[in-house]
Write a protein that holds these residues in place. Structure first.
Motif, mmCIF file in Angstrom:
data_model
loop_
_atom_site.group_PDB
_atom_site.id
_atom_site.type_symbol
_atom_site.label_atom_id
_atom_site.label_comp_id
_atom_site.label_asym_id
_atom_site.label_seq_id
_atom_site.Cartn_x
_atom_site.Cartn_y
_atom_site.Cartn_z
ATOM 1 N N LYS A 134 0.889 -1.233 -0.123
ATOM 2 C CA LYS A 134 -0.032 -0.143 0.141
ATOM 3 C C LYS A 134 1.045 1.172 0.046
ATOM 4 N N LEU A 135 1.902 1.303 0.941
ATOM 5 C CA LEU A 135 2.722 2.634 0.956
ATOM 6 C C LEU A 135 3.999 1.861 0.086
ATOM 7 N N VAL A 136 4.657 0.993 0.379
ATOM 8 C CA VAL A 136 6.047 0.569 -0.311
ATOM 9 C C VAL A 136 5.321 -0.687 -1.120
ATOM 10 N N THR A 137 5.300 -0.415 -2.473
ATOM 11 C CA THR A 137 4.514 -1.307 -3.319
ATOM 12 C C THR A 137 5.673 -2.172 -4.063
ATOM 13 N N GLU A 138 6.996 -1.481 -3.963
ATOM 14 C CA GLU A 138 8.175 -2.326 -4.468
ATOM 15 C C GLU A 138 9.407 -1.905 -4.200
ATOM 16 N N THR A 139 10.195 -2.551 -4.474
ATOM 17 C CA THR A 139 11.676 -2.012 -4.192
ATOM 18 C C THR A 139 12.050 -1.081 -5.169
ATOM 19 N N ALA A 140 12.999 -0.197 -4.806
ATOM 20 C CA ALA A 140 13.465 0.852 -5.675
ATOM 21 C C ALA A 140 14.332 0.184 -7.042
ATOM 22 N N GLU A 141 15.009 -1.040 -6.881
ATOM 23 C CA GLU A 141 15.447 -1.612 -8.086
ATOM 24 C C GLU A 141 14.465 -2.199 -8.853
ATOM 25 N N SER A 142 13.368 -2.601 -8.424
ATOM 26 C CA SER A 142 12.063 -3.077 -9.229
ATOM 27 C C SER A 142 11.538 -1.560 -10.001
ATOM 28 N N ALA A 143 11.439 -0.609 -9.190
ATOM 29 C CA ALA A 143 10.867 0.468 -9.798
ATOM 30 C C ALA A 143 11.732 1.092 -10.990
ATOM 31 N N TYR A 144 12.932 1.184 -10.722
ATOM 32 C CA TYR A 144 14.095 1.593 -11.562
ATOM 33 C C TYR A 144 14.068 0.621 -13.073
ATOM 34 N N ASN A 145 14.124 -0.696 -12.729
ATOM 35 C CA ASN A 145 13.909 -1.569 -13.818
ATOM 36 C C ASN A 145 12.838 -1.216 -14.805
ATOM 37 N N ALA A 146 11.722 -0.846 -14.228
ATOM 38 C CA ALA A 146 10.483 -0.625 -15.063
ATOM 39 C C ALA A 146 10.394 0.747 -15.313
ATOM 40 N N GLY A 147 11.407 1.600 -14.884
ATOM 41 C CA GLY A 147 11.062 3.104 -15.274
ATOM 42 C C GLY A 147 9.990 3.667 -14.338
ATOM 43 N N ARG A 148 9.491 3.145 -13.480
ATOM 44 C CA ARG A 148 8.309 3.724 -12.532
ATOM 45 C C ARG A 148 8.848 4.855 -11.606
ATOM 46 N N GLN A 149 9.982 4.937 -11.422
ATOM 47 C CA GLN A 149 10.556 6.009 -10.324
ATOM 48 C C GLN A 149 10.231 7.428 -10.598
ATOM 49 N N ALA A 150 10.082 8.303 -9.552
ATOM 50 C CA ALA A 150 9.946 9.637 -9.952
ATOM 51 C C ALA A 150 10.967 10.308 -10.925
ATOM 52 N N LYS A 151 10.653 10.875 -11.757
ATOM 53 C CA LYS A 151 11.614 11.412 -12.767
ATOM 54 C C LYS A 151 11.854 12.941 -12.348
ATOM 55 N N VAL A 152 12.993 12.921 -11.565
ATOM 56 C CA VAL A 152 13.657 13.973 -10.981
ATOM 57 C C VAL A 152 15.183 13.930 -11.085
ATOM 58 N N PRO A 153 15.884 14.977 -11.244
ATOM 59 C CA PRO A 153 17.124 15.145 -11.430
ATOM 60 C C PRO A 153 17.837 14.395 -10.247
ATOM 61 N N LEU A 154 19.009 13.523 -10.274
ATOM 62 C CA LEU A 154 19.553 12.975 -9.298
ATOM 63 C C LEU A 154 21.216 12.838 -9.372
ATOM 64 N N VAL A 155 21.642 13.150 -8.101
ATOM 65 C CA VAL A 155 22.839 13.085 -7.793
ATOM 66 C C VAL A 155 23.172 11.800 -7.253
ATOM 67 N N ILE A 156 24.150 10.896 -7.388
ATOM 68 C CA ILE A 156 24.348 9.546 -6.761
ATOM 69 C C ILE A 156 25.755 9.349 -6.722
ATOM 70 N N GLY A 157 26.366 8.707 -5.544
ATOM 71 C CA GLY A 157 27.772 8.138 -5.470
ATOM 72 C C GLY A 157 27.797 7.654 -4.185
ATOM 73 N N SER A 158 29.229 7.515 -4.058
ATOM 74 C CA SER A 158 29.667 6.697 -2.750
ATOM 75 C C SER A 158 31.141 7.119 -2.446
ATOM 76 N N CYS A 159 31.863 6.843 -1.427
ATOM 77 C CA CYS A 159 32.907 6.876 -0.961
ATOM 78 C C CYS A 159 33.873 5.914 -1.564
ATOM 79 N N SER A 160 35.061 6.053 -1.407
ATOM 80 C CA SER A 160 36.108 5.071 -2.275
ATOM 81 C C SER A 160 36.549 3.628 -1.405
ATOM 82 N N GLY A 161 36.439 3.768 -0.009
ATOM 83 C CA GLY A 161 36.335 2.592 0.946
ATOM 84 C C GLY A 161 35.787 2.532 1.745
ATOM 85 N N GLU A 162 34.263 2.355 1.430
ATOM 86 C CA GLU A 162 33.336 2.567 2.544
ATOM 87 C C GLU A 162 33.532 1.705 3.910
ATOM 88 N N ILE A 163 33.626 0.390 3.884
ATOM 89 C CA ILE A 163 33.677 -0.350 5.088
ATOM 90 C C ILE A 163 34.327 -1.619 4.715
#
Length: 547
Positions: free
Chosen positions: A328-357
């Protein structure tokens, strides 16, 4: 963090009216704003107005434990918003066994704002909403490192807030599922986040903010939450840009567990309800009916937060169920939404650190040979990508593997799906390790290393002055985030160019070990390619019922 109130400035906001001009003859000046629930009085700290501890929902206690956030009761007197509200109930990090961390409480749904002290109430300033990390079990919207002065000084309103944590933030139980069938279930933390964003939409204009220019950003669990909000239908229209810092992007432990046994799968063979039932049994509560639920609600908050691990019924252990797919609230995982193109179409910045854990975070292997062998048919590819010379220490290989598996490759996967949907996306790797931290981060920038730079709030552990080089990088990182919030593009005058991500060049902004931000083709491509192949192999095996 708190400073003496400075300046003789009167800055009174009234909803729907322009702010009064400064009266420099007054003794001490304070900003007052009328919002939907009453008037709030902030403080002036230098050239920034600060409001702390504004309630955005009713206390989630008693009958409201494990319910969606309820409306705030209005107040008649002016509310002094000059100190943080309680952090959401949490243990650990210095708390004795069976107790709450000092300063935390079940009554915790409060937010904080930083804005320019000279802003007009009709200024339409961009708004940034920070979602803190902590594995969905710790953290808060308070703290020196994530205070918003640097953003406010560049014409951005910065908001931080608390959301429910641990078993109070993500929990399922059969009687809860049946209770109030019209309500969403399970991920109360996400409901809190949405309530905070709705508060922004309704009230931020009174502070001079633009409700139609809101950027959400978060790190770790906060970065995971950004992915979830991008794919939760109820969050649509509440934000217009997004930044995920070390938030991954693929399915994993913090992405979504089925609510009931009817929907378990190979990745999540145990439902959130089962985990909830096992927790109740550990508290001596048998059954799954309304009476059992009443007993759960009667438990002290200490028992809820520090109730120990519950078994999954199959010999394993689970501390908390984590985000829950309730349908009802969470209807699918983000990966599922991304694969189907169902995510909100808003500009995105994404990244990570070089030696996380480092350590056995993902894989229990104790040698390089064992780690590479865990790739199966991809063993040779993994060895060639991670240790082509055969001379790297196991600890370094393990750290890089953890980083790529949990954060870096899922971030690239996410970026590619945004390109597929013709949505702007900018990718980064933060690899700078200050001289004072090299002993703590021998294999690259660790988990959360970028936060102080993004907020331009740096401090050394020993209290020594921050190096000029570090200060310069912090100004640069903060400027990138500010520019993105203002325009949807992090680039600006005087900054190294950060290219838009695309398939042709796959360029990212790489903040190198020496602290220089440089645009370059993905430097980890060979490593990320082998991780991508491993994910695809795992998916094929799951589809065949193999793993």
């Amino acid at each position: 963090m708190k400073t003496l109130v400075s300046g003789l400035i009167l800055f009174v906001f009234v909803c729907g009216l322009k702010a009064q001009k400064p009266n420099r003859t007054s003794e001490i000046e304070v900003p007052i704003v009328k919002i939907s629930s009453g008037q709030v009085r902030g403080v002036i700290e230098g050239d920034v107005s600060v409001f702390k501890g504004i309630p955005y929902a009713a206390p989630p206690v008693g009958e409201f434990r494990w319910r969606p956030p309820q409306a705030v009761k209005t107040w008649d007197e002016i509310l002094d918003a000059n100190k943080y509200g309680s952090n959401c109930a949490q243990g650990g990090w210095g708390a004795a066994a069976g107790t709450l961390q000092e300063g935390s409480s079940e009554d915790c749904l409060y937010l904080n704002l930083w804005l320019p002290a000279n802003a007009e109430s009709d200024a339409k300033l961009p708004v940034m909403v920070w979602i803190h990390g902590g594995g969905f079990t710790g953290g808060s919207g308070a703290g020196q490192v994530t205070s918003g002065e640097a953003f406010a000084k560049q014409g951005v309103i910065l908001m931080t807030f608390n959301y429910r944590l641990g078993r109070l933030g993500h929990f399922a139980f059969p009687a809860l599922t049946k209770e109030h069938p019209d309500e969403p279930k399970g991920s109360y933390a996400f409901m809190d986040m949405i309530a905070a964003l709705k508060w922004v939409k309704e009230n931020i204009a009174a502070f001079g903010g633009d409700p139609d220019n809101v950027t959400i950003f978060g790190q770790s669990a906060g970065g995971v939450a950004v992915h979830s909000l991008l794919s939760i239908p109820d969050a649509r229209g509440l934000f217009h840009k997004a930044i995920s810092q070390s938030g991954g992007g693929r399915n994993g432990v913090l992405t979504g567990r089925p609510l009931s046994e009817d929907n378990v799968d190979a990745l999540y063979p145990v439902s959130a309800e089962t985990i909830g039932v096992n927790f109740a049994r550990k508290q001596g509560i048998e059954g799954t009916d309304e009476a059992a639920l009443a007993k759960l609600r009667a438990l002290s908050v200490e028992q809820i937060v520090a109730g120990g691990q519950e078994t999954d019924g199959q010999g394993g252990e689970r501390i908390n169920s984590g985000p829950i797919l309730d349908g009802k609230l969470v209807t699918e995982t983000a990966e599922s939404a991304y694969n189907a193109g169902r995510q909100a179409k808003v500009p995105l910045v994404i990244g990570s650190c070089s030696g996380e854990i480092g350590g056995a975070f993902v894989n229990l292997s104790t040698t390089k040979e064992a780690l590479f062998s865990s790739f199966g048919e991809l063993k040779a590819d993994a060895k060639a990508a991670y240790d082509p010379s055969g001379r790297k220490e196991f600890a370094e290989v393990q750290t890089l593997f953890n980083t790529d598996w949990v954060w870096a490759e899922p971030a690239r996967f996410t970026a590619r799906t945004f390109v597929d949907s013709q949505t702007p996306v900018f990718v980064y790797q933060f690899g700078y390790v200050p001289a004072s931290m090299k002993n703590w981060m021998p294999y690259g920038a660790g988990h959360g290393a970028e936060i102080g730079f993004v907020f331009n709030n740096l401090m050394n552990r020993d209290g020594s002055p921050v190096a000029h080089k570090d200060q310069d990088l912090a100004k640069t990182m903060n400027a990138y985030w500010v520019n993105f919030a203002k325009t949807g593009n992090p680039n600006g005058e005087g900054l190294p160019v950060w290219p838009l991500y695309n398939y042709e060049k796959e360029e990212i902004l790489d903040v190198e070990l020496d602290g220089n931000p440089i645009a370059k083709p993905e430097p980890r491509k060979a490593r990320l390619d082998v991780i991508e192949k491993a994910f695809k192999f795992r998916e094929r095996m799951q589809n065949r019922g193999g793993i």
